[in-house]
Design a protein around this motif. Structure first.
Motif, short mmCIF file in Angstrom:
data_model
loop_
_atom_site.label_atom_id
_atom_site.label_comp_id
_atom_site.label_asym_id
_atom_site.label_seq_id
_atom_site.Cartn_x
_atom_site.Cartn_y
_atom_site.Cartn_z
N ARG A 1 -5.44 5.35 7.60
CA ARG A 1 -4.71 6.15 6.32
C ARG A 1 -5.83 7.47 7.01
N LEU B 1 0.99 -1.38 -0.21
CA LEU B 1 0.42 -0.47 -0.18
C LEU B 1 0.80 1.86 -0.06
N THR C 1 -7.06 11.62 1.90
CA THR C 1 -6.32 12.48 0.67
C THR C 1 -7.67 14.00 0.58
N GLY D 1 5.62 8.17 3.91
CA GLY D 1 4.59 7.78 3.18
C GLY D 1 4.27 6.62 3.93
N ARG E 1 2.33 1.88 -3.56
CA ARG E 1 1.58 2.66 -4.14
C ARG E 1 1.28 3.83 -4.36
N HIS E 2 1.29 4.17 -3.09
CA HIS E 2 1.38 5.46 -2.59
C HIS E 2 2.29 6.18 -3.07
N GLY F 1 -3.10 10.14 2.28
CA GLY F 1 -3.25 9.52 1.33
C GLY F 1 -2.02 8.35 1.88
N GLY F 2 -1.55 8.68 3.17
CA GLY F 2 -0.20 7.92 3.41
C GLY F 2 -0.58 6.37 5.01
N HIS F 3 -0.54 5.82 5.04
CA HIS F 3 -1.82 4.66 6.41
C HIS F 3 -0.34 4.58 7.32
#
Length: 221
Positions: free
Chosen positions: A215, A46, A218, A114, A49-50, A144-146
């Protein structure tokens, strides 16, 4: 920093300084439960991908989780309260970056990470200070970061104090939380729940294991 904050940070720091070598020997690199590794691998995918922003491994201990993230292709660095743990990690993984710090006051710019990983480290943060840590997660994560947290879940909130471990005198507190309790604090900090996972103890483990993945939203949601 309040006296209460400094007290729990200091007792946690000195306790892990005392047991660092024994802890690293008890939990060597590569000793992963397959389900735990699967969850961490999914987190790494994940994050990848970000984008390419780094991941902070908070409570990095001997550095094994930071090294696993690196193995999975994720740029990662470790942060730990204990200077002895940081020294061990640097000796074991000299190519990776580790530094001393606290998740309640991260020495990092806003929106630069991230991802954040905290495996079995929020268990030492008292309830009164957990919202501060989660607010730091939100502040330092990019939209959008986890953030992935692992902990030993409980049916009801609880507390354990250990005065000794591995034959060393320590002063270490553990806080047991329900997944719902931890999720609520993350949500109140502005982080959206993505998933939870739970497994029963195996081998020498005495408590279950749980993961909560959240998460930072965004502007698009």
């Amino acid at each position: 920093m309040t006296d209460a904050t400094e007290t729990f940070l200091q007792t946690t720091r000195t306790s892990y300084d005392a047991i660092a070598k024994d802890y690293a020997a008890q939990f060597p690199a590569g000793r992963w439960h397959p389900l735990d590794r699967t969850v961490i691998t999914a987190f790494a995918e994940l994050v990848s991908r970000h984008g390419t922003a780094p991941v902070a491994d908070l409570g990095s201990g001997p550095g094994h989780v930071t090294a696993l993230l690196d193995e999975l292709g994720v740029p990662a660095f470790g942060v730990d309260l204990s200077p002895a743990m940081v020294a061990l990690a640097r000796d074991t993984y000299p190519r990776l970056r580790f530094h001393i710090g606290s998740m309640t006051s991260l020495d990092l710019p806003d929106a630069t990470l991230g991802g954040i990983l905290a495996l079995h480290s929020t268990i030492h943060v008292p309830d009164a200070h957990l919202p501060t840590a989660c607010a730091e997660f939100h502040r330092t994560l990019q939209p959008g970061g986890h953030v992935l947290l692992a902990f030993q879940p409980a049916d009801a909130p609880g507390h354990l104090h250990l005065p000794e471990r591995f034959g060393h005198e320590i002063d270490l507190d553990y806080y047991w939380r329900t997944p719902e309790q931890l999720t609520t604090v993350l949500t109140e900090a502005g982080l959206d729940l993505v998933a939870t996972a739970h497994r029963e103890p195996t081998g020498e483990e005495t408590r279950p294991r749980a993961f909560v993945l959240s998460r930072k939203p965004t502007p698009e949601g």
